[in-house]
Design a protein around this motif. Sequence first.
Motif, PDB file in Angstrom:
ATOM      1  N   ARG A 156      46.079  47.328  39.117  1.00 32.62           N
ATOM      2  CA  ARG A 156      45.035  47.020  38.272  1.00 32.62           C
ATOM      3  C   ARG A 156      45.402  45.564  37.546  1.00 32.62           C
ATOM      4  O   ARG A 156      46.454  45.318  37.312  1.00 32.62           O
ATOM      5  CB  ARG A 156      44.588  48.182  37.156  1.00 32.62           C
ATOM      6  CG  ARG A 156      44.415  49.405  37.818  1.00 32.62           C
ATOM      7  CD  ARG A 156      43.779  50.326  36.755  1.00 32.62           C
ATOM      8  NE  ARG A 156      43.127  51.575  37.468  1.00 32.62           N
ATOM      9  CZ  ARG A 156      42.388  52.339  37.019  1.00 32.62           C
ATOM     10  NH1 ARG A 156      41.788  52.272  35.823  1.00 32.62           N
ATOM     11  NH2 ARG A 156      41.879  53.534  37.516  1.00 32.62           N
ATOM     12  N   HIS A 158      43.381  42.724  34.427  1.00 32.13           N
ATOM     13  CA  HIS A 158      42.837  42.558  33.311  1.00 32.13           C
ATOM     14  C   HIS A 158      41.469  41.843  33.424  1.00 32.13           C
ATOM     15  O   HIS A 158      40.609  42.059  32.507  1.00 32.13           O
ATOM     16  CB  HIS A 158      43.525  41.952  32.166  1.00 32.13           C
ATOM     17  CG  HIS A 158      44.812  42.586  31.940  1.00 32.13           C
ATOM     18  ND1 HIS A 158      45.963  42.342  32.460  1.00 32.13           N
ATOM     19  CD2 HIS A 158      45.097  43.709  30.907  1.00 32.13           C
ATOM     20  CE1 HIS A 158      46.848  43.275  32.082  1.00 32.13           C
ATOM     21  NE2 HIS A 158      46.485  44.014  30.989  1.00 32.13           N
ATOM     22  N   ALA A 159      41.520  41.001  34.509  1.00 34.55           N
ATOM     23  CA  ALA A 159      40.310  40.240  34.822  1.00 34.55           C
ATOM     24  C   ALA A 159      40.397  39.883  36.242  1.00 34.55           C
ATOM     25  O   ALA A 159      41.368  39.586  36.620  1.00 34.55           O
ATOM     26  CB  ALA A 159      40.137  39.070  33.940  1.00 34.55           C
ATOM     27  N   LEU A 192      40.346  47.348  37.864  1.00 33.14           N
ATOM     28  CA  LEU A 192      40.424  46.861  36.340  1.00 33.14           C
ATOM     29  C   LEU A 192      41.000  47.830  35.434  1.00 33.14           C
ATOM     30  O   LEU A 192      40.687  49.016  35.496  1.00 33.14           O
ATOM     31  CB  LEU A 192      39.215  46.216  35.954  1.00 33.14           C
ATOM     32  CG  LEU A 192      38.366  45.203  36.379  1.00 33.14           C
ATOM     33  CD1 LEU A 192      36.934  44.845  36.037  1.00 33.14           C
ATOM     34  CD2 LEU A 192      39.030  43.803  36.112  1.00 33.14           C
ATOM     35  N   HIS A 193      41.761  47.149  34.443  1.00 29.19           N
ATOM     36  CA  HIS A 193      42.391  48.062  33.395  1.00 29.19           C
ATOM     37  C   HIS A 193      41.078  48.522  32.589  1.00 29.19           C
ATOM     38  O   HIS A 193      39.936  48.123  32.758  1.00 29.19           O
ATOM     39  CB  HIS A 193      43.315  47.466  32.427  1.00 29.19           C
ATOM     40  CG  HIS A 193      44.635  47.196  33.240  1.00 29.19           C
ATOM     41  ND1 HIS A 193      45.275  48.058  33.471  1.00 29.19           N
ATOM     42  CD2 HIS A 193      45.030  45.822  33.570  1.00 29.19           C
ATOM     43  CE1 HIS A 193      46.422  47.774  33.993  1.00 29.19           C
ATOM     44  NE2 HIS A 193      46.456  46.284  33.981  1.00 29.19           N
ATOM     45  N   GLY A 196      38.541  45.977  30.991  1.00 28.25           N
ATOM     46  CA  GLY A 196      39.053  44.743  31.855  1.00 28.25           C
ATOM     47  C   GLY A 196      37.392  44.243  32.077  1.00 28.25           C
ATOM     48  O   GLY A 196      36.434  44.803  31.816  1.00 28.25           O
ATOM     49  N   PHE A 198      35.047  41.818  34.595  1.00 29.37           N
ATOM     50  CA  PHE A 198      34.517  41.222  35.757  1.00 29.37           C
ATOM     51  C   PHE A 198      33.765  39.977  35.616  1.00 29.37           C
ATOM     52  O   PHE A 198      32.811  40.030  34.719  1.00 29.37           O
ATOM     53  CB  PHE A 198      33.787  42.050  36.691  1.00 29.37           C
ATOM     54  CG  PHE A 198      32.943  41.418  37.726  1.00 29.37           C
ATOM     55  CD1 PHE A 198      33.509  40.668  38.765  1.00 29.37           C
ATOM     56  CD2 PHE A 198      31.585  41.612  37.828  1.00 29.37           C
ATOM     57  CE1 PHE A 198      32.830  39.937  39.723  1.00 29.37           C
ATOM     58  CE2 PHE A 198      30.740  41.144  38.939  1.00 29.37           C
ATOM     59  CZ  PHE A 198      31.250  40.421  39.907  1.00 29.37           C
ATOM     60  N   ARG A 245      32.086  44.246  31.398  1.00 25.54           N
ATOM     61  CA  ARG A 245      33.376  44.793  30.950  1.00 25.54           C
ATOM     62  C   ARG A 245      33.410  46.406  31.376  1.00 25.54           C
ATOM     63  O   ARG A 245      32.335  47.125  31.463  1.00 25.54           O
ATOM     64  CB  ARG A 245      33.671  44.606  29.473  1.00 25.54           C
ATOM     65  CG  ARG A 245      33.857  43.599  29.132  1.00 25.54           C
ATOM     66  CD  ARG A 245      34.486  43.538  27.643  1.00 25.54           C
ATOM     67  NE  ARG A 245      35.916  43.931  27.450  1.00 25.54           N
ATOM     68  CZ  ARG A 245      36.397  44.009  26.478  1.00 25.54           C
ATOM     69  NH1 ARG A 245      35.899  43.905  25.226  1.00 25.54           N
ATOM     70  NH2 ARG A 245      37.667  44.534  26.356  1.00 25.54           N
ATOM     71  N   THR A 246      34.631  47.002  31.914  1.00 31.02           N
ATOM     72  CA  THR A 246      34.636  48.314  31.994  1.00 31.02           C
ATOM     73  C   THR A 246      34.932  48.868  30.676  1.00 31.02           C
ATOM     74  O   THR A 246      35.126  48.401  29.649  1.00 31.02           O
ATOM     75  CB  THR A 246      35.861  48.618  32.751  1.00 31.02           C
ATOM     76  OG1 THR A 246      37.073  48.424  32.345  1.00 31.02           O
ATOM     77  CG2 THR A 246      35.784  48.219  34.534  1.00 31.02           C
TER      78      THR A 246
END
Length: 251
Positions: A156, A158-159, A192-193, A196, A198, A245-246
């Motif tokens: 995974r 962070h971005a 993604l974490h 995180g 996108f 963002r997640t």
Amino acid sequence: MRQTGTEGCVSARFEEIDWRQTAKGAISLRRRRDPASGTEVYEVKLDDDFLMSSQFTAGEIALARLGLEPLADTHLDVIVGGLGLGYTAHAVLEDPRVRSLTVVEALEEVIGWHQRRLVPLGADLTSDPRCRLLHADFFSLAADPHGFDPDIPGRRFHAIVVDIDHSPRHVLDPAHAPFYEPGGLRGLAGRLHPGGVFALWSNDPPDEHFNAVLAQVFYASQAHVVEFHNPFQNRTATNTVYVARTQPDQA
């Protein structure tokens, strides 16, 4: 890589640094001197389509900065989809929190420009130990259950920052289109974490349909309009940067 709006305005006085036939068409790297500023301008063409220019980089740089800005982590692992002339990747590496950067580029020839230092940022990117240039199709890896790191399946990040197509509606290859729908973006979100990001560059104004797609998949999202001066048309031009963002950890 994608269009920047400079078509039809290029001086005939240019040097073709490299030209290669690829599976996606004939790609060329050109250099010319801007008559107004006297600076060297690097341009990329795919067949007859102008993809990018070093004269217009505000959107690419803003993509990296807006994509990393919401993150509170101090050791960031980042994916950039699309290398091009390297301005997004370079802006990512300027953030001291970045621990690792993998740049996924489908055209081996473009990676070669940087490794051979034929483009202005090639030396910076290839000499930074945090940066890895990966020859692969970003969209295939996004859909692959193993993800973006061939050495660590399921890793995974962070971005994940993407700068490949003209926009979610105007893609360079029809095979890219499913990525911009809920199914494709859910797969990406799984890479993604928690919390995180996108981030996506677009040459079009904010798109209501794509905003709705992001709202289906992500915890929060926003479309940022990036303004810059276009000297060819003597007006302010714009790009769009989407940042989604997640859901953060519920600690």
